[in-house]
Scaffold this motif. Structure first.
Motif, PDB file in Angstrom:
ATOM      1  N   THR A   1     -63.397  21.102   6.323  1.00 48.60           N
ATOM      2  CA  THR A   1     -63.808  22.481   6.068  1.00 48.60           C
ATOM      3  C   THR A   1     -64.871  22.442   4.985  1.00 48.60           C
ATOM      4  N   PRO A   2     -65.752  23.458   4.916  1.00 47.26           N
ATOM      5  CA  PRO A   2     -66.852  23.405   3.938  1.00 47.26           C
ATOM      6  C   PRO A   2     -66.387  23.145   2.514  1.00 47.26           C
ATOM      7  N   ARG A   3     -65.287  23.758   2.126  1.00 48.15           N
ATOM      8  CA  ARG A   3     -64.818  23.609   0.750  1.00 48.15           C
ATOM      9  C   ARG A   3     -64.475  22.160   0.441  1.00 48.15           C
ATOM     10  N   TRP A   4     -63.664  21.555   1.303  1.00 49.64           N
ATOM     11  CA  TRP A   4     -63.198  20.203   1.026  1.00 49.64           C
ATOM     12  C   TRP A   4     -64.232  19.150   1.367  1.00 49.64           C
ATOM     13  N   LEU A   5     -65.155  19.458   2.282  1.00 48.28           N
ATOM     14  CA  LEU A   5     -66.266  18.529   2.513  1.00 48.28           C
ATOM     15  C   LEU A   5     -67.160  18.431   1.270  1.00 48.28           C
ATOM     16  N   GLY A   6     -67.357  19.567   0.606  1.00 50.29           N
ATOM     17  CA  GLY A   6     -68.116  19.543  -0.646  1.00 50.29           C
ATOM     18  C   GLY A   6     -67.414  18.719  -1.705  1.00 50.29           C
ATOM     19  N   ALA A   7     -66.077  18.895  -1.789  1.00 52.10           N
ATOM     20  CA  ALA A   7     -65.315  18.107  -2.748  1.00 52.10           C
ATOM     21  C   ALA A   7     -65.369  16.622  -2.403  1.00 52.10           C
TER      22      ALA A   7
ATOM     23  N   TRP B   1     -56.697  14.594  -1.962  1.00 51.92           N
ATOM     24  CA  TRP B   1     -55.440  14.488  -1.203  1.00 51.92           C
ATOM     25  C   TRP B   1     -54.359  15.363  -1.812  1.00 51.92           C
ATOM     26  N   LEU B   2     -54.236  15.350  -3.144  1.00 48.24           N
ATOM     27  CA  LEU B   2     -53.232  16.183  -3.800  1.00 48.24           C
ATOM     28  C   LEU B   2     -53.539  17.664  -3.615  1.00 48.24           C
ATOM     29  N   GLY B   3     -54.850  18.013  -3.682  1.00 52.12           N
ATOM     30  CA  GLY B   3     -55.222  19.418  -3.532  1.00 52.12           C
ATOM     31  C   GLY B   3     -54.933  19.943  -2.133  1.00 52.12           C
ATOM     32  N   ILE B   4     -55.290  19.180  -1.098  1.00 58.09           N
ATOM     33  CA  ILE B   4     -55.023  19.607   0.279  1.00 58.09           C
ATOM     34  C   ILE B   4     -53.518  19.670   0.524  1.00 58.09           C
ATOM     35  N   ARG B   5     -52.799  18.691   0.031  1.00 60.59           N
ATOM     36  CA  ARG B   5     -51.336  18.666   0.216  1.00 60.59           C
ATOM     37  C   ARG B   5     -50.686  19.905  -0.393  1.00 60.59           C
ATOM     38  N   ARG B   6     -51.123  20.282  -1.568  1.00 63.69           N
ATOM     39  CA  ARG B   6     -50.556  21.461  -2.216  1.00 63.69           C
ATOM     40  C   ARG B   6     -50.956  22.728  -1.470  1.00 63.69           C
ATOM     41  N   GLU B   7     -52.204  22.775  -1.018  1.00 70.29           N
ATOM     42  CA  GLU B   7     -52.674  23.944  -0.286  1.00 70.29           C
ATOM     43  C   GLU B   7     -51.877  24.153   1.001  1.00 70.29           C
ATOM     44  N   LEU B   8     -51.629  23.078   1.735  1.00 72.48           N
ATOM     45  CA  LEU B   8     -50.851  23.175   2.968  1.00 72.48           C
ATOM     46  C   LEU B   8     -49.397  23.542   2.687  1.00 72.48           C
ATOM     47  N   ARG B   9     -48.873  23.019   1.627  1.00 72.11           N
ATOM     48  CA  ARG B   9     -47.478  23.340   1.286  1.00 72.11           C
ATOM     49  C   ARG B   9     -47.330  24.814   0.935  1.00 72.11           C
ATOM     50  N   ASP B  10     -48.314  25.356   0.212  1.00 65.82           N
ATOM     51  CA  ASP B  10     -48.232  26.774  -0.164  1.00 65.82           C
ATOM     52  C   ASP B  10     -48.357  27.690   1.054  1.00 65.82           C
ATOM     53  N   GLU B  11     -49.055  27.197   2.116  1.00 65.95           N
ATOM     54  CA  GLU B  11     -49.233  28.018   3.313  1.00 65.95           C
ATOM     55  C   GLU B  11     -48.081  27.881   4.302  1.00 65.95           C
ATOM     56  N   ASP B  12     -47.188  26.935   4.069  1.00 63.43           N
ATOM     57  CA  ASP B  12     -46.073  26.692   5.000  1.00 63.43           C
ATOM     58  C   ASP B  12     -45.016  27.780   4.830  1.00 63.43           C
ATOM     59  N   THR B  13     -44.924  28.691   5.835  1.00 66.08           N
ATOM     60  CA  THR B  13     -43.959  29.793   5.741  1.00 66.08           C
ATOM     61  C   THR B  13     -42.529  29.337   6.004  1.00 66.08           C
ATOM     62  N   ASP B  14     -42.361  28.169   6.656  1.00 64.71           N
ATOM     63  CA  ASP B  14     -41.020  27.684   6.962  1.00 64.71           C
ATOM     64  C   ASP B  14     -40.415  26.872   5.825  1.00 64.71           C
ATOM     65  N   ARG B  15     -41.202  26.665   4.766  1.00 61.84           N
ATOM     66  CA  ARG B  15     -40.683  25.856   3.672  1.00 61.84           C
ATOM     67  C   ARG B  15     -39.614  26.634   2.931  1.00 61.84           C
ATOM     68  N   VAL B  16     -38.514  25.990   2.685  1.00 63.56           N
ATOM     69  CA  VAL B  16     -37.406  26.617   1.958  1.00 63.56           C
ATOM     70  C   VAL B  16     -37.768  26.664   0.483  1.00 63.56           C
ATOM     71  N   ALA B  17     -37.731  27.870  -0.051  1.00 68.80           N
ATOM     72  CA  ALA B  17     -38.078  28.027  -1.457  1.00 68.80           C
ATOM     73  C   ALA B  17     -36.946  27.518  -2.335  1.00 68.80           C
ATOM     74  N   LYS B  18     -37.302  26.905  -3.417  1.00 65.49           N
ATOM     75  CA  LYS B  18     -36.310  26.416  -4.360  1.00 65.49           C
ATOM     76  C   LYS B  18     -35.660  27.597  -5.066  1.00 65.49           C
ATOM     77  N   PRO B  19     -34.324  27.530  -5.256  1.00 65.84           N
ATOM     78  CA  PRO B  19     -33.652  28.620  -5.973  1.00 65.84           C
ATOM     79  C   PRO B  19     -34.168  28.732  -7.395  1.00 65.84           C
ATOM     80  N   LYS B  20     -34.326  29.968  -7.811  1.00 62.16           N
ATOM     81  CA  LYS B  20     -34.831  30.209  -9.148  1.00 62.16           C
ATOM     82  C   LYS B  20     -33.756  29.902 -10.172  1.00 62.16           C
ATOM     83  N   LYS B  21     -34.124  29.127 -11.166  1.00 65.84           N
ATOM     84  CA  LYS B  21     -33.167  28.791 -12.215  1.00 65.84           C
ATOM     85  C   LYS B  21     -32.953  29.992 -13.127  1.00 65.84           C
ATOM     86  N   VAL B  22     -31.708  30.176 -13.481  1.00 68.79           N
ATOM     87  CA  VAL B  22     -31.343  31.269 -14.384  1.00 68.79           C
ATOM     88  C   VAL B  22     -31.030  30.679 -15.745  1.00 68.79           C
TER      89      VAL B  22
END
Length: 261
Positions: free
Chosen positions: A7-13, A232-253
């Motif tokens: 994609t243009p963004r990551w090709l530039g990077a 690699w770390l940036g794309i991995r994080r970007e894809l993880r944030d877009e994954d709607t099926d990912r189970v969110a970690k329980p919020k610590k109280v």
């Protein structure tokens, strides 16, 4: 991940990462070349510095000294000092600035060798006043020292009796005579009677440190994949944030939040 990369963004990077990798490689190569130069210099010093001296005319001639083979060759010469001594300005010796003292040694065949007799500190009366220098010995003298190549002229206008560098054109102009190319750093100096005359301070021994160049080279080369790793770390994080099926970690109280109820 591969589709996201194109994609243009990551090709530039990616282009920036590759540019950095090339730059890091070149900088590492330059630092390692500096390291190799100093290793070769030390090997030359080991071979020449404490060797038996050879006649100065076997090394010095009308042509420049071959730095890679003849630098620091130990030589001997017998002749007569003829002419005024020259002061080379702004020269450090043991971390103190002063003057190096040049004297013209005339050989029996009439040729002249530039002899660097040593170093004197700046005058305590200010930079505008030349320091007192011991006169070169009269009569026949035998010198032993090390050959150094001539320096680059600085093209500066200085008071009479001073030069900015040990450059053949500057020295010849000051003495109004031709000299052999290069000069001799004085080790010992003895008159025909076998005595030594007062002389300026000896110059410090040549620098033999290797410096940090090798370590710097390895540091640059170790960072070659840094840009690709960040992509690699940036794309991995970007894809993880877009994954709607990912189970969110329980919020610590926090404990104090529970005590508030």
């Amino acid at each position: 991940m591969s589709r996201r990369l194109f994609t243009p963004r990551w090709l530039g990077a990616l282009a920036l990462a590759l540019l950095y990798a090339v730059l890091a490689y070149q900088l590492g190569h330059w630092q390692y070349a500096r390291h190799e130069f100093k290793v070769e210099r030390n090997a030359l010093l080991d071979a020449h510095y404490r060797a038996d001296p050879i006649p100065v005319t076997d090394v010095l001639s009308d042509r420049p000294v071959e730095r890679s083979r003849k630098d620091w060759t130990k030589v001997t010469a017998t002749g007569t000092y003829a002419g005024e001594q020259l002061l080379v300005r702004n020269r450090p010796n043991n971390s103190v600035f002063g003057y190096e003292v040049l004297a013209p040694l005339t050989l029996p065949d009439g040729r002249t060798v530039v002899v660097d007799r040593g170093w004197v500190e700046n005058s305590d009366r200010g930079a505008a006043v030349a320091p007192d220098v011991a006169a070169a010995p009269a009569g026949e003298v035998t010198v032993v020292g090390w050959v150094r190549p001539g320096e680059t002229t600085q093209r500066k206008t200085l008071p009479r009796g001073q030069v900015a560098s040990i450059a053949v054109p500057d020295v010849e102009r000051a003495w109004d005579t031709e000299v052999l190319d290069g000069y001799v750093v004085l080790d010992t100096e003895r008159t025909a009677g076998g005595t030594s005359a007062p002389r300026p301070d000896r110059l410090e021994d040549p620098d033999r440190s290797l410096g940090p160049h090798q370590a710097y080279a390895f540091q640059w080369w170790m960072t070659l994949p840094l840009g690709l790793l960040l992509i690699w770390l940036g794309i991995r994080r970007e894809l993880r944030d877009e994954d709607t099926d990912r189970v969110a970690k329980p919020k610590k109280v926090r404990i104090w939040d529970e005590e508030d109820y």
